[in-house]
Design an enzyme around this catalytic site. Structure first.
Site, PDB file in Angstrom:
ATOM      1  N   GLY A 220       0.830  -1.210   0.000  1.00  0.00           N
ATOM      2  CA  GLY A 220       0.000   0.000   0.000  1.00  0.00           C
ATOM      3  C   GLY A 220       0.857   1.250   0.000  1.00  0.00           C
ATOM      4  N   SER A 221       0.290   2.328   0.492  1.00  0.00           N
ATOM      5  CA  SER A 221       0.962   3.625   0.388  1.00  0.00           C
ATOM      6  C   SER A 221       2.030   3.801   1.472  1.00  0.00           C
ATOM      7  CB  SER A 221      -0.081   4.735   0.520  1.00  0.00           C
ATOM      8  OG  SER A 221      -0.702   4.628   1.785  1.00  0.00           O
ATOM      9  N   GLY A 225       2.057   2.586   5.398  1.00  0.00           N
ATOM     10  CA  GLY A 225       3.199   1.756   5.811  1.00  0.00           C
ATOM     11  C   GLY A 225       3.908   2.366   7.018  1.00  0.00           C
ATOM     12  N   GLU A 243       5.556  -3.069   1.354  1.00  0.00           N
ATOM     13  CA  GLU A 243       5.758  -2.729  -0.069  1.00  0.00           C
ATOM     14  C   GLU A 243       4.989  -1.438  -0.288  1.00  0.00           C
ATOM     15  OE1 GLU A 243       7.819  -4.752  -1.226  1.00  0.00           O
ATOM     16  OE2 GLU A 243       7.489  -6.370   0.200  1.00  0.00           O
ATOM     17  N   CYS A 277       2.271   1.116  -8.495  1.00  0.00           N
ATOM     18  CA  CYS A 277       3.361   1.669  -7.688  1.00  0.00           C
ATOM     19  C   CYS A 277       4.607   1.861  -8.539  1.00  0.00           C
ATOM     20  CB  CYS A 277       3.657   0.764  -6.510  1.00  0.00           C
ATOM     21  SG  CYS A 277       4.040  -0.915  -6.996  1.00  0.00           S
TER      22      CYS A 277
HETATM   23  N1  LIG Z   1       5.380  -1.478  -3.583  1.00  0.00           N
HETATM   24  C1  LIG Z   1       4.348  -2.207  -3.986  1.00  0.00           C
HETATM   25  O1  LIG Z   1       4.469  -3.422  -4.177  1.00  0.00           O
HETATM   26  C2  LIG Z   1       3.023  -1.587  -4.231  1.00  0.00           C
HETATM   27  C3  LIG Z   1       2.642  -0.404  -3.619  1.00  0.00           C
HETATM   28  N2  LIG Z   1       1.402   0.129  -3.857  1.00  0.00           N
HETATM   29  C4  LIG Z   1       1.072   1.430  -3.296  1.00  0.00           C
HETATM   30  O2  LIG Z   1      -0.234   1.374  -2.738  1.00  0.00           O
HETATM   31  C5  LIG Z   1      -0.879   2.635  -2.838  1.00  0.00           C
HETATM   32  C6  LIG Z   1      -2.239   2.461  -3.469  1.00  0.00           C
HETATM   33  O3  LIG Z   1      -3.000   1.512  -2.767  1.00  0.00           O
HETATM   34  P1  LIG Z   1      -4.053   1.896  -1.627  1.00  0.00           P
HETATM   35  O4  LIG Z   1      -5.011   0.765  -1.534  1.00  0.00           O
HETATM   36  O5  LIG Z   1      -4.566   3.272  -1.840  1.00  0.00           O
HETATM   37  O6  LIG Z   1      -3.106   1.902  -0.337  1.00  0.00           O
HETATM   38  P2  LIG Z   1      -3.447   2.257   1.184  1.00  0.00           P
HETATM   39  O7  LIG Z   1      -2.127   2.390   1.854  1.00  0.00           O
HETATM   40  O8  LIG Z   1      -4.412   3.359   1.295  1.00  0.00           O
HETATM   41  O9  LIG Z   1      -4.205   0.935   1.735  1.00  0.00           O
HETATM   42  C7  LIG Z   1      -3.570  -0.333   1.733  1.00  0.00           C
HETATM   43  C8  LIG Z   1      -4.246  -1.218   2.775  1.00  0.00           C
HETATM   44  O10 LIG Z   1      -3.967  -0.738   4.089  1.00  0.00           O
HETATM   45  C9  LIG Z   1      -5.187  -0.610   4.831  1.00  0.00           C
HETATM   46  N3  LIG Z   1      -5.005   0.448   5.819  1.00  0.00           N
HETATM   47  C10 LIG Z   1      -5.267   1.779   5.669  1.00  0.00           C
HETATM   48  N4  LIG Z   1      -4.908   2.442   6.799  1.00  0.00           N
HETATM   49  C11 LIG Z   1      -4.409   1.507   7.663  1.00  0.00           C
HETATM   50  C12 LIG Z   1      -3.857   1.575   8.976  1.00  0.00           C
HETATM   51  N5  LIG Z   1      -3.733   2.731   9.623  1.00  0.00           N
HETATM   52  N6  LIG Z   1      -3.424   0.431   9.544  1.00  0.00           N
HETATM   53  C13 LIG Z   1      -3.508  -0.748   8.905  1.00  0.00           C
HETATM   54  N7  LIG Z   1      -4.033  -0.868   7.652  1.00  0.00           N
HETATM   55  C14 LIG Z   1      -4.469   0.247   7.039  1.00  0.00           C
HETATM   56  C15 LIG Z   1      -6.224  -0.314   3.756  1.00  0.00           C
HETATM   57  O11 LIG Z   1      -7.506  -0.569   4.245  1.00  0.00           O
HETATM   58  C16 LIG Z   1      -5.771  -1.251   2.646  1.00  0.00           C
HETATM   59  O12 LIG Z   1      -6.198  -2.576   2.884  1.00  0.00           O
HETATM   60  C17 LIG Z   1       0.059   3.492  -3.677  1.00  0.00           C
HETATM   61  O13 LIG Z   1       0.798   4.314  -2.831  1.00  0.00           O
HETATM   62  C18 LIG Z   1       0.954   2.469  -4.361  1.00  0.00           C
HETATM   63  O14 LIG Z   1       2.201   2.986  -4.746  1.00  0.00           O
HETATM   64  C19 LIG Z   1       0.492  -0.512  -4.644  1.00  0.00           C
HETATM   65  C20 LIG Z   1       0.821  -1.696  -5.244  1.00  0.00           C
HETATM   66  C21 LIG Z   1       2.129  -2.296  -5.153  1.00  0.00           C
HETATM   67  O1  LIG Z   2       5.075 -10.198  -7.437  1.00  0.00           O
HETATM   68  C1  LIG Z   2       5.193 -10.124  -8.657  1.00  0.00           C
HETATM   69  O2  LIG Z   2       4.738 -10.999  -9.392  1.00  0.00           O
HETATM   70  C2  LIG Z   2       5.839  -8.903  -9.253  1.00  0.00           C
HETATM   71  C3  LIG Z   2       5.217  -7.643  -8.766  1.00  0.00           C
HETATM   72  C4  LIG Z   2       4.288  -7.007  -9.766  1.00  0.00           C
HETATM   73  O3  LIG Z   2       3.448  -7.685 -10.315  1.00  0.00           O
HETATM   74  N1  LIG Z   2       4.380  -5.734 -10.019  1.00  0.00           N
HETATM   75  C5  LIG Z   2       3.510  -5.030 -10.927  1.00  0.00           C
HETATM   76  C6  LIG Z   2       2.482  -4.259 -10.190  1.00  0.00           C
HETATM   77  C7  LIG Z   2       2.996  -3.233  -9.263  1.00  0.00           C
HETATM   78  C8  LIG Z   2       1.885  -2.370  -8.653  1.00  0.00           C
HETATM   79  O4  LIG Z   2       1.014  -2.874  -7.982  1.00  0.00           O
HETATM   80  O5  LIG Z   2       1.849  -1.191  -8.812  1.00  0.00           O
HETATM   81  C9  LIG Z   2       4.318  -4.136 -11.814  1.00  0.00           C
HETATM   82  O6  LIG Z   2       5.540  -4.130 -11.683  1.00  0.00           O
HETATM   83  O7  LIG Z   2       3.750  -3.481 -12.671  1.00  0.00           O
END
Ligand SMILES: NC(=O)C1=CN([C@@H]2O[C@H](COP(=O)(O)OP(=O)(O)OC[C@H]3O[C@@H](n4cnc5c(N)ncnc54)[C@H](O)[C@@H]3O)[C@@H](O)[C@H]2O)C=CC1
Ligand SMILES: O=C(O)CCC(=O)N[C@@H](CCC(=O)O)C(=O)O
Length: 486
Positions: A220-221, A225, A243, A277
């Site tokens: 998530g964000s 995190g 992540e 992300c």
């Molecule tokens: N590095 C990675 O692998 C990835 C990172 N992301 C990041 O995720 C974000 C987008 O996804 P969102 O769903 O908007 O993320 P988010 O951080 O708003 O929510 C993620 C999860 O955390 C939960 N959550 C929210 N506040 C919480 C708290 N205080 N304590 C515990 N859990 C809580 C939410 O309900 C949700 O299930 C972007 O910043 C994106 O870059 C998205 C996909 C992959």
């Molecule tokens: O775990 C894997 O299979 C690789 C991670 C992955 O699928 N990344 C995607 C999505 C990332 C995101 O959620 O923003 C990517 O690299 O596009």
């Protein structure tokens, strides 16, 4: 019945909520949040299931995981359609996500065997062995953008390693979370091995702070995190894999094939409506004639992209943002940049087909004195012009995040310099910033993660290593320790 606890589907006792399809802006699912009591029930179920699940051999656990894979395959079209409608992403892309969910089973098995392989060394007259044990009941918190693939990428390796799970999907994508858990249920998992609770931040907090939860696997964000890290500051014993987001750079320099550079820029910045992300947020281009031509042609190309509904024919490249609020926030961010002195090259606008659908934007931030280091999760690519390639690398590194970074360039020496200097967990050459393969580690440095990468390396945070010295019998060694009387 929307929560799944100890193999029972239960009504949530918390507040009612809906899943709203972003393109149609209509509800497609109704349910309730769990309560903290129900979280406790789910964690207790996972804790009770843990000893027997951990006691199974890998082959025995794999049997269940393969049945889950068969369930995914059986329900493939339904899963693809739910992902598409619930997130608004086009069906072709949702189908790719469902494919990746299926493929994760073999990848996670390969990773388990490679990363958690038993290692034996002779240590004196004993055998030294490294083996791995599961942590226990773990929480998985999912994001909305790849709501099937990303939680699936934590759950499968965690189960293979012998952990049990309480999963909380994003409150924006409860339906796909539920469908995935239905597949686990149909796979015949023993009660409590996988559990599902719905909720937003409060339920997430109750879950991760539960004393019986020993691992937290979060995607998530950055802000969330960080909040998780703070909440768990008194519990360094819990394993936390974060992540998080990125402010990813894409440098284009000395790339003669302008069309190909545009194509890879689109796949970097606008796929999934910029809601990955790994999406490139900053397009860094040295101030050369070739750079000017590239930016001009990119700007001319953007309005030609087909965008629209997840099920439109012909299929669009991208659909709406996750909701209207997210779209409004993107427009506000663009307005703020313009008010601060940035030059819009292609203005991102609300599309008439849906209030959550935005046309792709391109904005030149070069005139700004300071550029904030913010991840804007949508279809707005920010251009930064720099004097030369060294300045491009400096600009690329001007972020506290470090998830993905890419260079489009025909010059291998440029890539050598870029690779040496850039701070990111994914560093690509002549390929887009997105679309990481599950055969590689997936994570970043800085604010993008806490150095526990997912992808192929998920196996690492799903188990802890145990060192053993073993011998079949005891004996007194020839050379004894002084003072022991031997
Ligand atoms: N590095 C990675 O692998 C990835 C990172 N992301 C990041 O995720 C974000 C987008 O996804 P969102 O769903 O908007 O993320 P988010 O951080 O708003 O929510 C993620 C999860 O955390 C939960 N959550 C929210 N506040 C919480 C708290 N205080 N304590 C515990 N859990 C809580 C939410 O309900 C949700 O299930 C972007 O910043 C994106 O870059 C998205 C996909 C992959
Ligand atoms: O775990 C894997 O299979 C690789 C991670 C992955 O699928 N990344 C995607 C999505 C990332 C995101 O959620 O923003 C990517 O690299 O596009």
């Amino acid at each position: 019945m929307t929560q799944f606890i100890a193999n029972q589907w239960l009504e949530g006792q918390g507040e009612a909520f809906q899943s709203i399809a972003p393109f149609e802006n209509t509800p497609i699912w109704d349910g309730q949040y769990a309560t903290p009591d129900q979280v406790n029930h789910a964690v207790t179920a996972a804790a009770n299931a843990f000893p027997d699940w951990a006691d199974l051999t890998l082959e025995q656990r794999l049997e269940y995981v393969l049945k889950y894979k068969a369930e995914l395959e059986k329900n493939f079209e339904k899963i693809s359609q739910i992902i598409a409608q619930e997130t608004g992403k086009p069906l072709w892309e949702a189908t790719m996500e469902a494919d990746r969910m299926v493929a994760k089973v073999q990848l996670a098995l390969d990773a388990h065997k490679e990363r958690l392989a038993e290692l034996t060394l002779a240590v004196g007259d004993a055998q030294g062995i490294t083996r791995y044990k599961p942590h226990g009941p773990c929480a998985v918190l999912g994001p909305f953008n790849l709501p099937g693939h990303l939680p699936n990428g934590h759950i499968i390796p965690a189960l293979l390693a012998g952990n049990t799970i309480v999963f909380k999907p994003s409150e924006k994508t409860p339906l796909i979370g539920e469908e995935m858990i239905r597949c686990w249920h149909n796979a015949g998992l023993p009660a409590g091995v996988v559990n599902l609770v719905h909720g937003a931040a409060e339920i997430g907090k109750a879950l991760i702070t539960h004393p019986d939860i020993v691992g937290v696997f979060f995607t998530g964000s950055y802000n969330v995190g960080r909040a998780i890290n703070q909440l768990l500051a008194d519990h360094p014993e819990k394993i936390v894999a974060l992540e998080m987001g990125g402010n990813n750079p894409l440098i284009v320099h000395e790339s003669a094939d302008t069309k190909a550079a545009i194509y890879h820029t689109l796949l970097s910045a606008y796929i999934t409506t910029g809601q990955r992300c790994t999406c490139a947020r900053r397009l860094i281009v040295p101030q050369t004639a070739q750079g000017d031509q590239f930016i001009d042609q990119l700007a001319q190309h953007l309005p030609k992209m087909n965008i629209g509904a997840w099920n439109a024919d012909p299929a669009p490249f991208f659909g709406p943002l996750i909701d209207i609020e997210a779209a409004q926030n993107m427009l506000k961010a663009q307005d703020q940049y313009i008010a601060d002195g940035a030059t819009p090259l292609v203005t991102m606008q609300q599309h008439e087909a849906s209030p959550a659908l935005l046309t792709p934007g391109l904005i030149d931030l070069t005139p700004l004195k300071t550029i904030t280091d913010t991840e804007h999760f949508g279809p707005l690519l920010k251009v930064i012009r720099v004097p030369d390639f060294d300045a491009a690398i400096d600009a690329a590194n001007a972020t506290a995040y470090g998830l993905s970074a890419a260079l489009l360039s025909d010059n291998p020496d440029n890539y050598k310099r870029f690779y040496r200097k850039i701070r990111a967990g994914i560093v690509n050459w002549n390929r887009q910033t997105t679309g990481a393969s599950g055969r590689f580690p997936f994570g970043g440095c800085g604010k993008s993660g806490n150095n526990r990468p997912a992808g192929f390396f998920s196996a690492d945070y799903c188990a802890f290593p145990v060192a053993s010295l073993e011998a079949n019998s005891i004996s007194i060694p020839e050379k004894t320790i002084v003072g022991t009387g031997f």
